[in-house]
Design an enzyme around this catalytic site. Structure first.
Site, PDB file in Angstrom:
ATOM      1  N   GLU A  77       0.834  -1.205   0.000  1.00 14.62           N
ATOM      2  CA  GLU A  77       0.000   0.000   0.000  1.00 14.62           C
ATOM      3  C   GLU A  77       0.874   1.262   0.000  1.00 14.62           C
ATOM      4  O   GLU A  77       1.880   1.314   0.706  1.00 14.62           O
ATOM      5  CB  GLU A  77      -0.890   0.014   1.257  1.00 14.62           C
ATOM      6  N   ARG A  87     -17.858  -2.308   7.059  1.00 17.20           N
ATOM      7  CA  ARG A  87     -18.971  -2.989   6.382  1.00 17.20           C
ATOM      8  C   ARG A  87     -19.504  -4.064   7.309  1.00 17.20           C
ATOM      9  O   ARG A  87     -20.664  -4.403   7.326  1.00 17.20           O
ATOM     10  CB  ARG A  87     -18.435  -3.629   5.088  1.00 17.20           C
ATOM     11  N   CYS A 140      -7.196  -2.706   8.694  1.00 14.50           N
ATOM     12  CA  CYS A 140      -5.849  -2.615   8.120  1.00 14.50           C
ATOM     13  C   CYS A 140      -5.464  -1.175   7.834  1.00 14.50           C
ATOM     14  O   CYS A 140      -4.361  -0.733   8.156  1.00 14.50           O
ATOM     15  CB  CYS A 140      -5.746  -3.436   6.830  1.00 14.50           C
ATOM     16  N   HIS A 161      -0.982  -5.873   1.612  1.00 13.24           N
ATOM     17  CA  HIS A 161      -2.173  -6.718   1.583  1.00 13.24           C
ATOM     18  C   HIS A 161      -1.899  -7.940   0.711  1.00 13.24           C
ATOM     19  O   HIS A 161      -1.185  -7.850  -0.287  1.00 13.24           O
ATOM     20  CB  HIS A 161      -3.362  -5.952   0.983  1.00 13.24           C
TER      21      HIS A 161
HETATM   22  N1  PCA Z   1      -7.639  -7.620   6.630  1.00 14.93           N
HETATM   23  C1  PCA Z   1      -8.591  -6.602   7.067  1.00 14.93           C
HETATM   24  C2  PCA Z   1      -8.426  -6.528   8.549  1.00 14.93           C
HETATM   25  C3  PCA Z   1      -7.613  -7.696   8.947  1.00 14.93           C
HETATM   26  C4  PCA Z   1      -7.105  -8.269   7.702  1.00 14.93           C
HETATM   27  O1  PCA Z   1      -6.309  -9.210   7.591  1.00 14.93           O
HETATM   28  C5  PCA Z   1      -8.458  -5.276   6.317  1.00 14.93           C
HETATM   29  O2  PCA Z   1      -8.034  -5.275   5.160  1.00 14.93           O
HETATM   30  O3  PCA Z   1      -8.792  -4.234   6.880  1.00 14.93           O
END
Ligand code: PCA
Length: 214
Positions: A77, A87, A140, A161
């Protein structure tokens, strides 16, 4: 040392690929030791635990990992936004509706990880990786924004991610193999370590501690 965080399962899943990746990561990357921290999928607690560990350890870099179901590639990111929106409720039952992460904080805080080098390092293994400009609005993103607000990006700090893995059984959604994501993240950490070494040698040269490289 590099602090690496990952998340527990959430949203009805029984596993989170980042937890399994964290457990399987080697103890070192490019000469830096890796400190692992597993976080709950809770807006408040995740940020508090990660920031407390940052203060306790003073790591040279912070790399945070999370699952982004529906994405097909590994995505470092570029930035976090000052918004918390659920959500679905988090694992503590908290479901914010467009609240700020930090009252009166800037809209966006930028990752200070070498995102371009990470993408190159992962792709060099033949694995799919792309920069992402949105970490979402869930836990996240709040962790990324919250950590950057906490440490001011003073050490390389950012978020990666990853897609679902096959074992999660979402046949209609993209996924990657756990082993592939694990190798990709290990390569990303090597790229972070390389970047740290470059920074230190640049700083040492600038301060006259070592002669300039010829
Ligand atoms: N993904 C979520 C929260 C925890 C995770 O592994 C997110 O993208 O916010």
């Amino acid at each position: 040392m590099i602090l690496v965080t990952a998340f527990e399962p959430f949203g009805g899943e029984t596993l989170n690929p980042t937890q399994m990746i964290l457990e399987a990561l080697p103890d070192t990357a490019g000469g830096y030791s890796i400190r692992k921290l597993l976080l709950p999928v809770e807006f408040k607690k995740a940020r508090e635990m990660a920031c407390a560990e940052y203060d306790r350890l003073s790591p040279a870099a912070v790399v945070m990992l999370g699952q982004a179901g529906g994405r097909s590639v590994i995505t470092p990111e570029t930035s976090g936004r000052n918004v918390m929106h659920g959500r679905i409720p988090d694992n503590a039952g908290f479901q914010p509706d467009h609240l700020p992460v930090v009252e009166n904080g800037p809209d966006v805080l930028y990752s200070t990880l070498p995102v371009g080098s990470i993408v190159k390092a992962v792709r060099a293994l033949g694995l799919p990786c792309e920069e992402s400009d949105s970490a979402g609005e869930y836990v996240c993103n709040a962790l990324l924004y919250g950590m950057l607000a906490h440490n001011g990006g003073e050490v390389p700090t950012g978020f990666i991610h990853v897609p679902y893995i096959r074992e999660q059984g979402h046949e209609d959604k993209p996924f990657m193999e756990l082993e592939e994501i694990g190798r990709g993240i290990a390569a990303a950490l090597e790229a972070v370590a390389d970047n740290l070494r470059e920074r230190f040698s640049r700083n040492a040269r600038a301060s006259g501690c070592v002669p300039p490289a010829r």
